[in-house]
Scaffold this motif. Structure first.
Motif, PDB file in Angstrom:
ATOM      1  N   UNK A 258      49.680  -8.767 -18.315  1.00 32.30           N
ATOM      2  CA  UNK A 258      49.385  -9.935 -17.485  1.00 32.30           C
ATOM      3  C   UNK A 258      47.997  -9.899 -16.865  1.00 32.30           C
ATOM      4  N   UNK A 259      47.316  -8.750 -16.933  1.00 34.10           N
ATOM      5  CA  UNK A 259      46.011  -8.634 -16.277  1.00 34.10           C
ATOM      6  C   UNK A 259      44.955  -8.065 -17.213  1.00 34.10           C
ATOM      7  N   UNK A 260      44.454  -8.884 -18.134  1.00 36.62           N
ATOM      8  CA  UNK A 260      43.394  -8.406 -19.031  1.00 36.62           C
ATOM      9  C   UNK A 260      42.157  -7.933 -18.294  1.00 36.62           C
ATOM     10  N   UNK A 261      41.900  -8.478 -17.100  1.00 38.25           N
ATOM     11  CA  UNK A 261      40.708  -8.070 -16.361  1.00 38.25           C
ATOM     12  C   UNK A 261      40.770  -6.605 -15.944  1.00 38.25           C
ATOM     13  N   UNK A 262      41.973  -6.020 -15.988  1.00 34.44           N
ATOM     14  CA  UNK A 262      42.138  -4.597 -15.689  1.00 34.44           C
ATOM     15  C   UNK A 262      42.324  -3.797 -16.966  1.00 34.44           C
ATOM     16  N   UNK A 263      43.268  -4.217 -17.806  1.00 33.01           N
ATOM     17  CA  UNK A 263      43.576  -3.443 -19.014  1.00 33.01           C
ATOM     18  C   UNK A 263      42.469  -3.517 -20.060  1.00 33.01           C
ATOM     19  N   UNK A 264      41.687  -4.575 -20.051  1.00 29.81           N
ATOM     20  CA  UNK A 264      40.583  -4.735 -21.009  1.00 29.81           C
ATOM     21  C   UNK A 264      39.312  -5.078 -20.242  1.00 29.81           C
ATOM     22  N   UNK A 265      39.013  -4.243 -19.251  1.00 27.97           N
ATOM     23  CA  UNK A 265      37.957  -4.581 -18.289  1.00 27.97           C
ATOM     24  C   UNK A 265      36.602  -4.820 -18.945  1.00 27.97           C
ATOM     25  N   UNK A 266      36.153  -3.910 -19.799  1.00 27.92           N
ATOM     26  CA  UNK A 266      34.828  -4.048 -20.409  1.00 27.92           C
ATOM     27  C   UNK A 266      34.773  -5.251 -21.334  1.00 27.92           C
ATOM     28  N   UNK A 267      35.818  -5.411 -22.165  1.00 22.74           N
ATOM     29  CA  UNK A 267      35.852  -6.550 -23.073  1.00 22.74           C
ATOM     30  C   UNK A 267      35.936  -7.865 -22.310  1.00 22.74           C
ATOM     31  N   UNK A 268      36.693  -7.852 -21.225  1.00 28.09           N
ATOM     32  CA  UNK A 268      36.828  -9.053 -20.399  1.00 28.09           C
ATOM     33  C   UNK A 268      35.474  -9.447 -19.812  1.00 28.09           C
ATOM     34  N   UNK A 269      34.787  -8.505 -19.224  1.00 28.22           N
ATOM     35  CA  UNK A 269      33.474  -8.811 -18.646  1.00 28.22           C
ATOM     36  C   UNK A 269      32.530  -9.365 -19.698  1.00 28.22           C
ATOM     37  N   UNK A 270      32.484  -8.718 -20.865  1.00 30.69           N
ATOM     38  CA  UNK A 270      31.582  -9.171 -21.922  1.00 30.69           C
ATOM     39  C   UNK A 270      31.926 -10.581 -22.376  1.00 30.69           C
ATOM     40  N   UNK A 271      33.224 -10.872 -22.498  1.00 36.51           N
ATOM     41  CA  UNK A 271      33.660 -12.194 -22.929  1.00 36.51           C
ATOM     42  C   UNK A 271      33.262 -13.260 -21.907  1.00 36.51           C
ATOM     43  N   UNK A 272      33.463 -12.962 -20.631  1.00 38.38           N
ATOM     44  CA  UNK A 272      33.131 -13.925 -19.582  1.00 38.38           C
ATOM     45  C   UNK A 272      31.624 -14.164 -19.527  1.00 38.38           C
ATOM     46  N   UNK A 273      30.865 -13.104 -19.625  1.00 33.56           N
ATOM     47  CA  UNK A 273      29.408 -13.257 -19.606  1.00 33.56           C
ATOM     48  C   UNK A 273      28.925 -14.079 -20.805  1.00 33.56           C
ATOM     49  N   UNK A 274      29.496 -13.814 -21.962  1.00 40.20           N
ATOM     50  CA  UNK A 274      29.122 -14.570 -23.156  1.00 40.20           C
ATOM     51  C   UNK A 274      29.474 -16.044 -22.989  1.00 40.20           C
ATOM     52  N   UNK A 275      30.638 -16.312 -22.427  1.00 40.17           N
ATOM     53  CA  UNK A 275      31.058 -17.698 -22.174  1.00 40.17           C
ATOM     54  C   UNK A 275      30.090 -18.387 -21.222  1.00 40.17           C
ATOM     55  N   UNK A 276      29.756 -17.735 -20.118  1.00 39.03           N
ATOM     56  CA  UNK A 276      28.828 -18.336 -19.166  1.00 39.03           C
ATOM     57  C   UNK A 276      27.475 -18.597 -19.801  1.00 39.03           C
ATOM     58  N   UNK A 277      27.002 -17.657 -20.620  1.00 39.80           N
ATOM     59  CA  UNK A 277      25.698 -17.805 -21.263  1.00 39.80           C
ATOM     60  C   UNK A 277      25.693 -18.989 -22.217  1.00 39.80           C
ATOM     61  N   UNK A 278      26.755 -19.105 -23.033  1.00 44.53           N
ATOM     62  CA  UNK A 278      26.824 -20.184 -24.019  1.00 44.53           C
ATOM     63  C   UNK A 278      27.022 -21.541 -23.376  1.00 44.53           C
ATOM     64  N   UNK A 279      27.694 -21.564 -22.215  1.00 42.23           N
ATOM     65  CA  UNK A 279      27.942 -22.842 -21.547  1.00 42.23           C
ATOM     66  C   UNK A 279      26.811 -23.203 -20.591  1.00 42.23           C
ATOM     67  N   UNK A 280      25.748 -22.375 -20.573  1.00 43.08           N
ATOM     68  CA  UNK A 280      24.620 -22.647 -19.681  1.00 43.08           C
ATOM     69  C   UNK A 280      24.871 -22.317 -18.253  1.00 43.08           C
ATOM     70  N   UNK A 281      25.896 -21.435 -18.005  1.00 42.40           N
ATOM     71  CA  UNK A 281      26.298 -21.174 -16.641  1.00 42.40           C
ATOM     72  C   UNK A 281      25.714 -19.936 -16.000  1.00 42.40           C
ATOM     73  N   UNK A 282      25.113 -19.032 -16.778  1.00 42.44           N
ATOM     74  CA  UNK A 282      24.632 -17.791 -16.173  1.00 42.44           C
ATOM     75  C   UNK A 282      23.729 -17.067 -17.132  1.00 42.44           C
ATOM     76  N   UNK A 283      23.058 -16.060 -16.629  1.00 45.84           N
ATOM     77  CA  UNK A 283      22.228 -15.231 -17.471  1.00 45.84           C
ATOM     78  C   UNK A 283      23.097 -14.284 -18.282  1.00 45.84           C
ATOM     79  N   UNK A 284      22.735 -13.989 -19.523  1.00 43.58           N
ATOM     80  CA  UNK A 284      23.505 -13.029 -20.306  1.00 43.58           C
ATOM     81  C   UNK A 284      23.345 -11.629 -19.763  1.00 43.58           C
ATOM     82  N   UNK A 285      24.260 -10.733 -20.137  1.00 40.18           N
ATOM     83  CA  UNK A 285      24.195  -9.353 -19.675  1.00 40.18           C
ATOM     84  C   UNK A 285      22.987  -8.650 -20.270  1.00 40.18           C
TER      85      UNK A 285
END
Length: 285
Positions: A258-285
């Protein structure tokens, strides 16, 4: 054991346990029902490298004072906006919510769209009727009081239901869950939320349908992720989310609860950063 050390804000006369750190585009992290901001501790630290990150215990959860009014989805969303204001965050924020926190994020975006820059919905409530039997039982008051009593065995079973990998069910997590359950208002707040959101049959359709329709109309950049071994909200809700939000990006984490942000922490962060970058929402990692 007490909750992890944190900051404190006073909002509308209430104490809010929170963390505010980093500089950059603002991010708001919202936890699930009966949980605390500690569920996002690792993500908070990682994202705060280049974002202004706000985590909080929602009112009546963890170290935050309960509301004077009943605890409902709109009330929690309003309280979250008040915390952003108190933290000096006035720009639209990336809203990231797990479970109930996902529904709070959607409610916040629907009610105050100028405060939302994007949505990341993590095993989020709002996409189906089905929910774990344990939460449905809480709608039955005689059983609810028994199930909500602070007991080490109950706390351990709750943690086991959240994670696919039992290694994450640490003694520290069990102790923290027990500390949360021992708060004098914890059972009342849980019962108010469960009663407003569902019945013993499952999650009420009325608020779900209205909420997803309102959010879909906004056209916000949206990422919906799920763990394929979720025992709280079933993985088929991810398919539902993709149907409700056809423009959203979706992602399924294998062997994850139920908590990918914990069990898949590194992958989760990378996915969120990639999403923000592609949607124009943030700087990439």
């Amino acid at each position: 054991m007490s909750l992890a050390p944190a900051d404190e804000l006073h909002v509308a006369g209430r104490r809010i346990r929170c963390r505010v750190s980093g500089d950059g585009p603002p991010v708001l992290l919202l936890h699930g029902i009966g949980r605390t901001m500690d569920d996002f501790a690792e993500q908070h630290d990682a994202l705060a490298r280049d974002h202004r990150v706000v985590s909080l215990d929602l009112p009546g959860h963890g170290g935050s004072t309960p509301l004077d009014a009943p605890h409902t989805l709109p009330a929690l969303a309003t309280a979250a906006v008040e915390v952003l204001d108190a933290a000096g965050v006035t720009r639209p924020a990336h809203l990231v919510g797990n479970s109930l926190g996902g529904a709070v994020a959607m409610r916040l975006a629907a009610d105050q769209p100028d405060r939302a820059r994007s949505l990341v919905l993590v095993n989020s409530a709002g996409f189906g009727r089905e929910v774990t039997f344990a939460l449905r039982l809480l709608a039955l008051r005689p059983l609810a009081r028994l199930l909500l009593r602070p007991h080490p065995g109950i706390a351990r079973r709750s943690e086991r239901a959240i994670f696919h990998d039992p290694a994450y069910v640490s003694e520290a997590r069990v102790a923290a869950a027990l500390a949360v359950a021992r708060e004098p208002h914890a059972a009342r707040v849980m019962l108010e939320l469960v009663g407003s959101l569902g019945t013993w049959r499952g999650v009420r359709p009325q608020w779900r349908r209205e909420l997803v329709a309102a959010v879909a109309a906004l056209g916000l950049p949206t990422l919906v992720v799920w763990g394929d071994r979720d025992r709280i909200l079933p993985v088929r809700h991810l398919t539902n989310a993709g149907r409700y939000f056809p423009q959203a990006q979706t992602h399924l984490f294998p062997d994850t609860g139920h908590m990918p942000q914990i069990e898949r922490a590194a992958e989760f962060e990378a996915l969120v950063r990639q999403f923000w970058s592609r949607s124009g929402g943030a700087r990439p990692a």
